[in-house]
Structures are given as C-alpha cells and as structure tokens.
Design a protein around this motif. Structure first.
Motif, PDB file in Angstrom:
ATOM      1  N   ILE A 121      -6.057  -1.086  -0.340  1.00  0.00           N
ATOM      2  CA  ILE A 121      -4.597  -1.042  -0.754  1.00  0.00           C
ATOM      3  C   ILE A 121      -3.786  -0.387   0.554  1.00  0.00           C
ATOM      4  CG2 ILE A 121      -2.852   0.423  -1.929  1.00  0.00           C
ATOM      5  CD1 ILE A 121      -5.128   0.419  -4.070  1.00  0.00           C
ATOM      6  N   ASN A 147      -3.371  -3.077   3.299  1.00  0.00           N
ATOM      7  CA  ASN A 147      -2.449  -4.016   2.816  1.00  0.00           C
ATOM      8  C   ASN A 147      -1.275  -3.491   3.233  1.00  0.00           C
ATOM      9  OD1 ASN A 147      -4.499  -5.866   1.869  1.00  0.00           O
ATOM     10  ND2 ASN A 147      -4.380  -5.393   0.089  1.00  0.00           N
ATOM     11  N   ASP A 205       1.010  -5.886   5.339  1.00  0.00           N
ATOM     12  CA  ASP A 205       2.026  -6.857   4.705  1.00  0.00           C
ATOM     13  C   ASP A 205       3.124  -6.111   4.475  1.00  0.00           C
ATOM     14  OD1 ASP A 205       3.166  -8.339   3.118  1.00  0.00           O
ATOM     15  OD2 ASP A 205       1.583  -8.896   1.669  1.00  0.00           O
ATOM     16  N   SER A 213       5.795  -6.909   2.718  1.00  0.00           N
ATOM     17  CA  SER A 213       6.338  -6.961   1.434  1.00  0.00           C
ATOM     18  C   SER A 213       5.405  -6.338   0.274  1.00  0.00           C
ATOM     19  CB  SER A 213       6.572  -8.348   0.876  1.00  0.00           C
ATOM     20  OG  SER A 213       5.171  -8.954   0.909  1.00  0.00           O
ATOM     21  N   TYR A 214       4.227  -5.461   0.939  1.00  0.00           N
ATOM     22  CA  TYR A 214       3.284  -4.883   0.029  1.00  0.00           C
ATOM     23  C   TYR A 214       3.807  -3.675  -0.025  1.00  0.00           C
ATOM     24  CZ  TYR A 214      -1.189  -3.668  -1.892  1.00  0.00           C
ATOM     25  OH  TYR A 214      -1.926  -3.305  -2.745  1.00  0.00           O
ATOM     26  N   ASN A 215       4.065  -2.955  -1.268  1.00  0.00           N
ATOM     27  CA  ASN A 215       4.706  -1.693  -1.287  1.00  0.00           C
ATOM     28  C   ASN A 215       3.736  -0.663  -2.301  1.00  0.00           C
ATOM     29  OD1 ASN A 215       5.572  -2.753  -3.477  1.00  0.00           O
ATOM     30  ND2 ASN A 215       7.729  -1.754  -3.244  1.00  0.00           N
ATOM     31  N   LEU A 216       2.783  -1.259  -2.745  1.00  0.00           N
ATOM     32  CA  LEU A 216       1.912  -0.507  -3.637  1.00  0.00           C
ATOM     33  C   LEU A 216       1.583   0.858  -3.487  1.00  0.00           C
ATOM     34  CD1 LEU A 216       0.042  -3.532  -5.732  1.00  0.00           C
ATOM     35  CD2 LEU A 216       2.277  -2.465  -6.051  1.00  0.00           C
ATOM     36  N   GLY A 262      12.804  -6.481   8.737  1.00  0.00           N
ATOM     37  CA  GLY A 262      11.781  -5.938   7.678  1.00  0.00           C
ATOM     38  C   GLY A 262      11.512  -6.653   6.574  1.00  0.00           C
ATOM     39  N   GLY A 263      10.479  -6.657   6.199  1.00  0.00           N
ATOM     40  CA  GLY A 263      10.070  -7.240   4.895  1.00  0.00           C
ATOM     41  C   GLY A 263       9.805  -8.810   4.733  1.00  0.00           C
ATOM     42  N   LEU A 264       9.740  -9.303   6.186  1.00  0.00           N
ATOM     43  CA  LEU A 264       9.606 -10.544   6.350  1.00  0.00           C
ATOM     44  C   LEU A 264       8.238 -11.183   6.142  1.00  0.00           C
ATOM     45  CD1 LEU A 264      11.086 -13.212   7.205  1.00  0.00           C
ATOM     46  CD2 LEU A 264      10.222 -12.807   9.584  1.00  0.00           C
ATOM     47  N   ALA A 265       8.047 -11.941   4.965  1.00  0.00           N
ATOM     48  CA  ALA A 265       6.514 -12.222   4.583  1.00  0.00           C
ATOM     49  C   ALA A 265       6.175 -13.357   5.208  1.00  0.00           C
ATOM     50  CB  ALA A 265       6.476 -12.423   2.975  1.00  0.00           C
ATOM     51  N   LEU A 266       7.066 -14.386   5.549  1.00  0.00           N
ATOM     52  CA  LEU A 266       6.678 -15.608   6.435  1.00  0.00           C
ATOM     53  C   LEU A 266       6.237 -15.236   7.833  1.00  0.00           C
ATOM     54  CD1 LEU A 266       6.129 -18.606   5.761  1.00  0.00           C
ATOM     55  CD2 LEU A 266       8.392 -18.928   6.342  1.00  0.00           C
ATOM     56  N   LYS A 267       5.084 -15.544   8.117  1.00  0.00           N
ATOM     57  CA  LYS A 267       5.002 -15.447   9.668  1.00  0.00           C
ATOM     58  C   LYS A 267       4.628 -16.934  10.126  1.00  0.00           C
ATOM     59  CE  LYS A 267       4.260 -11.088   9.560  1.00  0.00           C
ATOM     60  NZ  LYS A 267       4.935 -10.465   8.270  1.00  0.00           N
TER      61      LYS A 267
END
Lengths: 373, 305
Positions: free
Chosen positions: A308, A311, A315, A317-320, A359-364
């Motif tokens: 976790i 991740n 990542d 956008s992963y904020n768990l 920030g939070g850019l998921a697409l690379k």
C-alpha cells in the motif's frame, strides 16, 4: 525450429517440478506398500523407481553445481539458492538408500552376506533412515512454485519452511543414525534373538525325532522355512507364495546346528515404514500449517502494508491509508505506516492540489509508448 | 479542418483508452489529458507535428485543436447530465420550506446558461468536475441522508444552526443546488475567470459575487446562491458558514479526486475513509470543518466506503 533459451529452461524446470511431485508420491507409496504388505513385484518396481529418481536428482544436482561452478557462482547456488537441499536430497540417498538396495536386489542375496543378522538389520535400518532425507524434496517444490504474490513474502516463507523442515528432517536423520548404533536392547535385537531361540528349539525337536512338533511353529507368523541337510522340514507357504510376496531382503536367517531357519523381516520393515509415513505426514502437516497459518499472517502484517505504501508513493492518484491493527501498533512496519498515513498522504494531497504542480497526473508517457511508433 | 479534427479525435481516443485513465469522470479525464499535454510537450511535439498528424503545425495550434476536440468530447458526455440535473432531477420545493420566493420557471434556463458559460472557461470546467461526480455517483446523497439520520453533528448543524426545517430529501436537493452553484464563482473570481477560484474569498467579495450571480440567475433566491458562493470559503476564517456550504465544499473536493471502481488493496482503508481521514489532517489548510469531516469519516468507516 530453435526454441528460445528461456522457454526451454522453463520447460526443463517444469519437468523437474513434475518429477519432484512424482517422487513425493513414490516415497509415500513405497512405504505404504511395505506397511500394507503389497506383492514383491510391486515393491520391487517401487525400489527400482526410487533408485531412478535418486539417480535423476543426483544428476540434476551435479549438473546445477558444475553449471554454477563454471559461472563462478557455486557458493551462491549452494547457500542462497538452496543447493544444499539439492545435495542432501540426492547423492546421500543414492549411496545410502536406493543404491545399496538395488545392488542387493540385483545380486539376489539382499543382505545375506553380512556378518550377522543384527548387523544386517542395522544396515537395513540405516538405509531406511536415509530415506527420510527424501522428504527434503518437498522443499524443492517450494523453491520452484511461486505461491505468494510478493518476492519478499516468497523469500521469507521459503526460508522459514526450509529452516523448520530441514531442521526436523536432519535432526531426525542424525538422531536415528546415532541411535541405530547405540548398543541397547531394542526391537530388532529381540526379534533376532527370539528367532535364534526358535531355531535352537526347532533343532532340538528335530534331533530328538519330534519333527512332527515343528508344526507348532505355525503359531509364530514370522517363521517361514526350516531346512536341514536332508531338505526342507517345515514351510509355512508353498514356493509360488514366496515368489509372489517375498523378496530377498524380506528374509531373516539363523542357523542352529544343522537346522537353518528363515523368518520374515516384514514386521520390522512395516514398523519402519509406519514411522516414515508418520514423519511424512508430520512434515506435510507442518508445511500446510505454515502455509495456511503463517503465509496470510505474513501477507497481512508485512507485505500488504508495504504494498500500500509503495503504491501510495509511486502512483500520484493513489491515496489509500494503511489500516493499522490496534495490537500491532508498535511493529516497525506499522509505525512507518502511521507516518505514511499521518504525514506523507496529507503532504501529498496538498502537493497535488498546489497550482502548476501537475500533481495527481495518472497518465505517464511510459504508458503510451505505442502511440509514438 | 474536419480532417484535422478527425486526427485529433483519433489521437485523443487512443489516449483515453489507456487503463491509467479508467475510473476518471469525463472532466477529470479531460483535466488529466490537458495536464499531460502541458507537461509532455517536448515528447509529444515530434509525433504530433509529423506528417501522420499535423505536419509542421506549431505546438500552440496543435494544443488548440487538441483542447477544442477534447472539450467537444467531454461536453457531449456531461451536458446531458447537467441538463438532467438542473431540469429534471432537482426538486426546488425546498425553497418554500425556507420561506423564500419560489424559483421562477425560467430559472432553470438561466442556471443552464451560466453553466454553459462556465464550460467555456478552463478553470470553470475544472471546478465542475467535483460537483458533477458527487451528483452522478450518488456520493453526496448517501452521506447527506446518513448524516441527517445519525442525529449528530451534521444533523445539528443543518437543523439547529442553519435552521433548515425540512425533510432530508429536500435538504439533499438544496445541497445539489448549492454544489452546482459553487463552480460559478470561477466566473467572478478575483483576477478574472482564467485565474480560477484558488484565491480565498473575503466575505465582502463573496457578497459581491452572490449579487453578480443573482443578476444572471434572478429566478433563484439570493440565499441559495449565497450558500453556493460560501462553499468556496474557509470555515476557520468564517465560522458562521452555512452547514450546506461546508458540506458542498468538502464533497466538491472529495469528488474532484474520486476515482471510481478503484481497487481497495487488502489492508488498506476504503477510498472515502482514507480521503476523509487525510482531509482531517489537512483541515486547516483547506478550511474544512473538522467535526463535519470526523462525522463523514465515521460514516465511511462504519459502511466500508
């Protein structure tokens, strides 16, 4: 057609895995055959197949060892890749267990050439004790099967399983070897002495002309044949029966005067096989318990929180958050998880929201390399 | 021109199929792609200015056609949703419970016109992402309903402090209107719409914005619009903010980052639970109501959301 190197290597590894599973079944069935008194032809086939497997694994070990030696990685193979398991579960078995057994079978005399019956039995016992080492091959399965989805978990669990089982098997083998040569009155000795006494009694009866009384030995199921210079004076079964159910190594022999007594060693072998099966089941149970009880525990308390956090850090956008069990709060991993939850994630959220940070850019770009082709 | 648009559409469609964009709403996805173009200009330029796409075009022209095409794609997806929310799915009967002038018939059209205006501004489009996701996914509704039923902080703030004497369903519709008004603030942001609504509003400026919005949507009572405008303000600096404004603020932020269908790894807290807990630690930074976040966190934890 040229098969790619990796593919052919995978094919060989899968074949070896298949053989390991076969040999485990063979080990179990061989002891079961002795315990249940299966026919000699079946037991003989199992002895030969056991020898075949031992030879196969010995060749496998030698090949791997010299291959690693050629690459200058022999020490790594022996220690880190558990070559020592390959070694213990191959050559000693070939030389101490199946090899002598097959040689005796081929000579057709079993252990009859040995000095005394007790010594013969000690050799037999040693050979059978060495068979326990075969169970180490269970570890070879774990070396090859990826049973958890984490390299770290796999390594730790394999290490634990290897340590527990190899300690158990090696300690048991060593203790059994030592005890086999300790001069104490044991079952084998009693068994042999009992038949010496029977031979002496039978000889007396025969000398006194009471050969009819030899029928009384029917009550002792281990007594098979009595022979004098005049020929066979007592036989429990006919020759066909002996051919079908007894092998050379199943006979015990004692001589008293002119009388030779052949008796069955099967009860002793059955006891040994029963012990081996018990050990086999105990090891299997240990394995299952470690896998069922410890694998999930390790995954839940080590691998999962680590995954976790990895991740969350890789990542955007992963904020768990990591759930922290109350009773494990003091574990280093959960102390780290607390830092991750309380410091890193809030900081990451603020950073992602900061204008112009992307920030939070998921697409690379790495995700869409096919677009550039 | 049509051919160029088709090429842009083809490129964008391939980008949108990328699994890393799964779970994003249309506006979130649009924002991701726009950011992606900005950050990766140097890497994308050789490909996009090649004969296969826009031979010899400047990056500015490429960026424009990509942005326009992307807006078209997104608009086709979101406009029906917004129209449905404003015209059909929102019941404005809550106004009568508040003893305010009932909204006029033309109000819905005025509201929709403002939203269309907002969609022409990049920052406006960004600010709509959270509210639309909150409504489409039902996240707002489930928390409002449970928050009301629990008879704790949220209920107290709504019914006793804000004095909303109406059934919970009506409160939900009031919140829907509030959360949809909130992005309109961008159009009147200090420094102009291009600046977005990043800058905190002072109470005086908020009042001015309220009046401005009310000019364009006169059919909607000023009090309702004020709630929406207030939702952009920080609670720490303005402790008398309406509970509906505080909730709209929280859910706009929550849903602007919501990734639907996100796999919850074993050993991890659920998505909402994680977000509310992180927000609790950042409450001062964002100006959230800590107690409200705590109750929302408790609701999410109790329900595994």
């Amino acid at each position: 057609m040229v098969i790619p190197m990796k593919k052919s290597k995978d094919l060989i590894e899968n074949f070896i895995l298949f053989v390991i599973l076969l040999v485990l079944i063979q080990t179990f069935v061989e002891d079961l055959a002795v315990l249940l008194g299966w026919s000699w032809s079946v037991r003989k086939a199992l002895i030969f197949s056991g020898f075949g497997f031992d030879l196969f694994f010995s060749i496998e070990f030698i090949t791997r060892y010299f291959n690693s030696l050629r690459k200058g990685k022999a020490l790594k193979y022996m220690l880190q890749e558990r070559g020592w398991v390959d070694l213990i579960a191959s050559l000693p078995l070939l030389f101490l267990s199946s090899g002598p057994g097959v040689i005796a079978l081929l000579q057709g005399t079993a252990f009859m050439s040995a000095a005394g019956m007790l010594n013969i039995l000690k050799v037999v016992k040693t050979v059978r004790i060495a068979r326990i080492l075969r169970l180490l091959r269970l570890l070879k399965v774990f070396k090859k099967i990826k049973f958890v989805n984490s390299v770290m978990a796999q390594r730790h669990l394999t290490r634990i399983i290897t340590t527990v089982i190899s300690s158990f098997v090696i300690a048991l083998t060593a203790a059994s070897f030592i005890l086999a040569f300790v001069p104490v009155s044991d079952i084998e000795q009693d068994f042999v002495e009992k038949h010496s006494v029977m031979a002496a009694t039978a000889e007396r009866l025969y000398e006194n002309g009471n050969s009819g009384l030899l029928k009384e030995f029917d009550a002792y199921s281990s007594v098979l044949i009595m022979r004098t210079s005049e020929g066979t004076v007592y036989s429990r079964y006919d020759n066909d029966f002996y051919t079908q159910w007894f092998g050379p190594s199943d006979y015990g022999y004692v001589r008293s005067g002119d009388l030779e007594l052949f008796y069955s060693l099967k009860p002793l072998y059955a006891t040994e096989s029963k012990n081996n099966l018990l050990i086999f089941v105990a090891i299997l149970s240990m394995l299952i318990i470690l896998m069922v009880a410890y694998t999930p525990h390790f995954a839940l308390t080590v691998t999962d929180p680590v995954n976790i956090m990895v991740n969350g850090m890789s990542d955007s956008s992963y904020n768990l958050e990591v759930l922290i069990p109350e009773n494990l709060q003091e574990d280093g991993i959960y102390k780290l998880a607390r830092q991750y939850n309380e410091e890193y994630l809030p900081m990451k959220a603020r950073n992602n929201d900061a204008p112009g940070q992307g920030g939070g850019l998921a697409l690379k770009v790495d995700n869409i390399e096919d677009l550039f082709k | 021109m049509e051919d160029d648009k088709a090429k842009a559409l083809q490129f964008l469609s391939r980008l949108m199929q990328n699994p890393s964009l799964n779970g994003f709403s249309a506006l979130q996805r649009e924002d991701q792609l726009l950011q992606f173009f900005v950050i990766n200009e140097e890497k994308l330029k050789p490909t996009l200015s090649s004969p296969a796409y826009f031979n010899g075009w400047s990056w500015q022209d490429i960026n424009k056609i990509m942005t326009d095409t992307l807006y078209d794609i997104t608009n086709r997806e979101i406009l029906p949703q917004i129209e449905s929310e404003i015209f059909d799915r929102t019941n404005y009967a809550y106004v009568s419970f508040m003893k305010l002038t009932p909204p006029s018939e033309s109000m819905k059209k005025q509201f929709m016109t403002m939203i269309r205006k907002l969609l022409m501004v990049p920052a406006g489009r960004q600010s709509l992402a959270g509210p639309l996701t909150a409504l489409r996914t039902g996240v707002l509704k489930k928390y409002v309903m449970l928050g009301f039923e629990r008879q704790k902080y949220i209920n107290f703030e709504l019914t006793k402090v804000q004095r909303l004497r109406m059934p919970q369903e009506e409160i939900y519709h009031l919140l829907k209107t509030t959360i949809l008004i909130r992005p309109l603030v961008v159009l009147f942001a200090p420094g102009g719409p291009a600046q977005g609504a990043n800058q905190a509003l002072s109470p005086n400026y908020a009042e001015k914005v309220t009046k401005q919005i009310n000019k364009f949507i006169p059919g909607l009572p000023e009090e309702i619009i004020r709630g929406g405008v207030h939702s952009t303000m920080g609670f720490q600096d303005n402790p008398t903010l309406e509970a509906t404004a505080r909730m709209a603020g929280i859910f706009t932020s929550r849903c602007s980052q919501l990734k639907e269908g996100m796999k919850i790894d074993r050993g991890a807290a659920a998505s909402d639970q994680s977000w509310f807990n992180v927000a609790r630690r950042n409450y001062k930074y964002y100006g959230y109501d800590f107690d409200m976040l705590t109750e929302l966190y408790n609701i999410s934890a109790e329900n595994g959301w």
